[in-house]
Motif scaffolding. Structure first.
Motif, PDB file in Angstrom:
ATOM      1  N   UNK A 196       0.833  -1.202   0.000  1.00  0.00           N
ATOM      2  CA  UNK A 196       0.000   0.000   0.000  1.00  0.00           C
ATOM      3  C   UNK A 196       0.868   1.254   0.000  1.00  0.00           C
ATOM      4  N   UNK A 197       0.558   2.174  -0.918  1.00  0.00           N
ATOM      5  CA  UNK A 197       1.287   3.446  -0.999  1.00  0.00           C
ATOM      6  C   UNK A 197       0.634   4.417  -0.017  1.00  0.00           C
ATOM      7  N   UNK A 198       1.361   4.730   1.050  1.00  0.00           N
ATOM      8  CA  UNK A 198       0.812   5.575   2.107  1.00  0.00           C
ATOM      9  C   UNK A 198       1.851   6.622   2.512  1.00  0.00           C
ATOM     10  N   UNK A 199       1.395   7.615   3.241  1.00  0.00           N
ATOM     11  CA  UNK A 199       2.317   8.629   3.767  1.00  0.00           C
ATOM     12  C   UNK A 199       2.956   8.092   5.046  1.00  0.00           C
ATOM     13  N   UNK A 200       4.281   8.145   5.102  1.00  0.00           N
ATOM     14  CA  UNK A 200       5.023   7.675   6.275  1.00  0.00           C
ATOM     15  C   UNK A 200       5.570   8.904   6.997  1.00  0.00           C
ATOM     16  N   UNK A 201       4.944   9.301   8.106  1.00  0.00           N
ATOM     17  CA  UNK A 201       5.302  10.553   8.780  1.00  0.00           C
ATOM     18  C   UNK A 201       6.783  10.678   9.128  1.00  0.00           C
ATOM     19  N   UNK A 202       7.385   9.615   9.598  1.00  0.00           N
ATOM     20  CA  UNK A 202       8.786   9.684  10.038  1.00  0.00           C
ATOM     21  C   UNK A 202       9.750   9.857   8.871  1.00  0.00           C
ATOM     22  N   UNK A 203       9.301   9.511   7.657  1.00  0.00           N
ATOM     23  CA  UNK A 203      10.141   9.698   6.472  1.00  0.00           C
ATOM     24  C   UNK A 203       9.797  10.994   5.746  1.00  0.00           C
ATOM     25  N   UNK A 204       8.541  11.429   5.917  1.00  0.00           N
ATOM     26  CA  UNK A 204       8.126  12.674   5.290  1.00  0.00           C
ATOM     27  C   UNK A 204       7.710  12.541   3.845  1.00  0.00           C
ATOM     28  N   UNK A 205       7.446  11.313   3.391  1.00  0.00           N
ATOM     29  CA  UNK A 205       6.994  11.119   2.012  1.00  0.00           C
ATOM     30  C   UNK A 205       6.197   9.817   1.910  1.00  0.00           C
ATOM     31  N   UNK A 206       5.557   9.606   0.739  1.00  0.00           N
ATOM     32  CA  UNK A 206       4.780   8.388   0.509  1.00  0.00           C
ATOM     33  C   UNK A 206       5.677   7.249   0.034  1.00  0.00           C
ATOM     34  N   UNK A 207       5.359   6.051   0.499  1.00  0.00           N
ATOM     35  CA  UNK A 207       6.105   4.862   0.088  1.00  0.00           C
ATOM     36  C   UNK A 207       5.265   3.641   0.449  1.00  0.00           C
ATOM     37  N   UNK A 208       5.767   2.456   0.106  1.00  0.00           N
ATOM     38  CA  UNK A 208       5.073   1.239   0.515  1.00  0.00           C
ATOM     39  C   UNK A 208       5.068   1.158   2.038  1.00  0.00           C
ATOM     40  N   UNK A 209       3.947   0.738   2.611  1.00  0.00           N
ATOM     41  CA  UNK A 209       3.843   0.732   4.055  1.00  0.00           C
ATOM     42  C   UNK A 209       4.822  -0.245   4.690  1.00  0.00           C
ATOM     43  N   UNK A 210       5.209  -1.307   3.971  1.00  0.00           N
ATOM     44  CA  UNK A 210       6.164  -2.232   4.582  1.00  0.00           C
ATOM     45  C   UNK A 210       7.573  -1.639   4.661  1.00  0.00           C
ATOM     46  N   UNK A 211       7.816  -0.529   3.938  1.00  0.00           N
ATOM     47  CA  UNK A 211       9.098   0.145   4.036  1.00  0.00           C
ATOM     48  C   UNK A 211       9.204   0.965   5.318  1.00  0.00           C
ATOM     49  N   UNK A 212       8.069   1.200   5.968  1.00  0.00           N
ATOM     50  CA  UNK A 212       8.102   1.932   7.243  1.00  0.00           C
ATOM     51  C   UNK A 212       8.872   1.121   8.275  1.00  0.00           C
ATOM     52  N   UNK A 213       8.625  -0.164   8.324  1.00  0.00           N
ATOM     53  CA  UNK A 213       9.333  -1.013   9.291  1.00  0.00           C
ATOM     54  C   UNK A 213      10.806  -1.134   8.913  1.00  0.00           C
ATOM     55  N   UNK A 214      11.075  -1.242   7.623  1.00  0.00           N
ATOM     56  CA  UNK A 214      12.458  -1.397   7.169  1.00  0.00           C
ATOM     57  C   UNK A 214      13.312  -0.198   7.547  1.00  0.00           C
ATOM     58  N   UNK A 215      12.678   0.977   7.658  1.00  0.00           N
ATOM     59  CA  UNK A 215      13.431   2.202   7.952  1.00  0.00           C
ATOM     60  C   UNK A 215      13.480   2.557   9.433  1.00  0.00           C
ATOM     61  N   UNK A 216      12.492   2.123  10.199  1.00  0.00           N
ATOM     62  CA  UNK A 216      12.489   2.537  11.606  1.00  0.00           C
ATOM     63  C   UNK A 216      11.807   1.589  12.554  1.00  0.00           C
ATOM     64  N   UNK A 217      11.578   0.355  12.134  1.00  0.00           N
ATOM     65  CA  UNK A 217      10.986  -0.620  13.029  1.00  0.00           C
ATOM     66  C   UNK A 217       9.534  -0.362  13.343  1.00  0.00           C
ATOM     67  N   UNK A 218       9.067  -0.936  14.448  1.00  0.00           N
ATOM     68  CA  UNK A 218       7.648  -0.912  14.781  1.00  0.00           C
ATOM     69  C   UNK A 218       7.132   0.499  15.044  1.00  0.00           C
ATOM     70  N   UNK A 219       7.974   1.396  15.555  1.00  0.00           N
ATOM     71  CA  UNK A 219       7.530   2.762  15.822  1.00  0.00           C
ATOM     72  C   UNK A 219       7.127   3.478  14.534  1.00  0.00           C
ATOM     73  N   UNK A 220       7.945   3.321  13.469  1.00  0.00           N
ATOM     74  CA  UNK A 220       7.620   3.934  12.179  1.00  0.00           C
ATOM     75  C   UNK A 220       6.343   3.325  11.601  1.00  0.00           C
ATOM     76  N   UNK A 221       6.197   2.005  11.745  1.00  0.00           N
ATOM     77  CA  UNK A 221       5.017   1.330  11.194  1.00  0.00           C
ATOM     78  C   UNK A 221       3.748   1.791  11.890  1.00  0.00           C
ATOM     79  N   UNK A 222       3.776   1.867  13.209  1.00  0.00           N
ATOM     80  CA  UNK A 222       2.585   2.293  13.950  1.00  0.00           C
ATOM     81  C   UNK A 222       2.226   3.734  13.615  1.00  0.00           C
ATOM     82  N   UNK A 223       3.214   4.594  13.485  1.00  0.00           N
ATOM     83  CA  UNK A 223       2.941   5.991  13.112  1.00  0.00           C
ATOM     84  C   UNK A 223       2.302   6.074  11.726  1.00  0.00           C
ATOM     85  N   UNK A 224       2.770   5.226  10.804  1.00  0.00           N
ATOM     86  CA  UNK A 224       2.209   5.220   9.444  1.00  0.00           C
ATOM     87  C   UNK A 224       0.778   4.685   9.445  1.00  0.00           C
ATOM     88  N   UNK A 225       0.520   3.651  10.234  1.00  0.00           N
ATOM     89  CA  UNK A 225      -0.822   3.073  10.322  1.00  0.00           C
ATOM     90  C   UNK A 225      -1.789   4.071  10.951  1.00  0.00           C
TER      91      UNK A 225
END
Length: 345
Positions: free
Chosen positions: A118-147
């Motif tokens: 899913x292409x979503x906005x990832x707050x900790x990265x500041x741009x849209x990307x696949x939601x599974x890339x949130x975990x790859x970049x910052x672990x569970x904290x990034x994923x929960x923030x994106x969700x």
């Protein structure tokens, strides 16, 4: 005389029954105390490895919301992340992301699986990307923030597990029984052999169950079909894990999965969670589905969620929350407003 002897015999029988009940009750109480003590001693290291509070949990340092939810029968939100570890990577990638709202009062569970592409906005990265890339970049904290950004819903608790942890959980509860909707083949992770899943009832071990829930390419319903299989497997695992025969093995379960599972649920609340689920296990899980379109952008595949679908799911998840969940949601909105003001300045 005969009547007097009969009366004495009845009183003696009643005293004997009462004595037996009291003895059994004391034995059961002693067993619970011994079990609880044994649990705390045997699982100390394992639970220490499992417990990983979110960054905001460390800052807030407030009383466990989970404890309040158990005491007050309040609804709460829950995220389950299945992690695919990659060699040389710090965090790995989230292969499965499932969000649920659980309401003990209404005995209702609503669940949605978020497609990993899913292409979503990832707050900790500041741009849209696949939601599974949130975990790859910052672990569970990034994923929960994106969700939370996607669903406009605060996540109270999470459990993340890698593939090995998932297999261990299934094996520890003695395997699971599934109703395979259609015949298909999937590759097993360890042996790389192909396993045929035949339509109908099948018993699966951990390695087989992992292949069963991961397959999506040959499912006629695509992600929707995989989501339904995941929901059924999760419900079966919880049903078996909280059964009377397995509750006494909870210390073994925790020891088995301690190195492969992370959660912010306090150890002291495990038994309360099991007790709560006993009242919910017969309730059907409401499976929600995100609609969207496939897209290829610069040669990369994405799933683009439809705004209307996301808004509908947001509403349905929130409907399953009582005042506890609504207050948490209000706190999230306040936090977002403060952040927006800060960014604007």
């Amino acid at each position: 005389m005969a009547t007097s002897r009969h009366t004495k015999r009845k009183k003696k029988t009643r005293r004997k029954i009462l004595y037996t009940v009291l003895v059994i009750s004391m034995l059961l109480l002693s067993g619970v105390i011994v079990f609880a003590t044994n649990l705390s001693l045997q699982t100390k290291n394992a639970t220490a490895n499992m417990y990983e509070p979110l960054e905001r949990d460390k800052v807030e340092e407030t009383k466990s919301k989970f404890e309040s939810a158990i005491a007050e029968d309040s609804a709460f939100t829950f995220l389950l992340a299945g992690i695919e570890n990659q060699e040389g990577a710090t965090y790995g990638r989230s292969d499965v992301i499932i969000v649920a709202t659980i309401n003990p009062k209404t005995e209702k569970i609503s669940m949605v699986s978020i497609p990993r592409d899913s292409k979503v906005y990832i707050p900790d990265l500041g741009y849209e990307d696949k939601i599974n890339h949130s975990y790859a970049n910052g672990g569970i904290n990034y994923t929960i923030n994106a969700v939370e950004e996607l669903l406009d819903l605060k996540i109270d608790y999470y459990v993340s597990t890698d593939f090995q942890g998932f297999e261990d959980i299934v094996d520890t509860v003695g395997g699971i029984e599934v109703d395979v909707p259609f015949t298909f083949k999937a590759q097993l992770t360890d042996s790389l052999k192909w396993k045929t899943f035949t339509e109908g009832t099948m018993d699966l071990n951990g390695n087989e169950a992992l292949a069963y829930v991961r397959m999506r390419k040959t499912d006629p319903q695509g992600d929707m079909g995989r989501n339904l299989r995941q929901k059924d497997v999760i419900q079966e695992i919880i049903n078996k894990g909280t059964s009377l025969s397995n509750i006494t093995k909870i210390d073994d379960m925790i020891a088995d999965v301690g190195n492969n599972v992370k959660t912010n649920i306090p150890t002291s609340e495990y038994l309360g969670l099991i007790k709560m689920y006993q009242n919910l296990k017969s309730s059907p899980i409401e499976q929600l589905q995100i609609s969207g379109d496939d897209a290829t952008i610069r040669g990369i595949y994405y799933f683009i969620p439809e705004e209307e679908s996301i808004e509908e799911i947001q509403q349905q998840l929130k409907l399953n929350l009582d005042d506890f969940g609504q207050n948490a949601q209000s706190d999230l909105n306040k936090t977002k407003n403060v952040n927006n003001l800060t960014l604007g300045e």
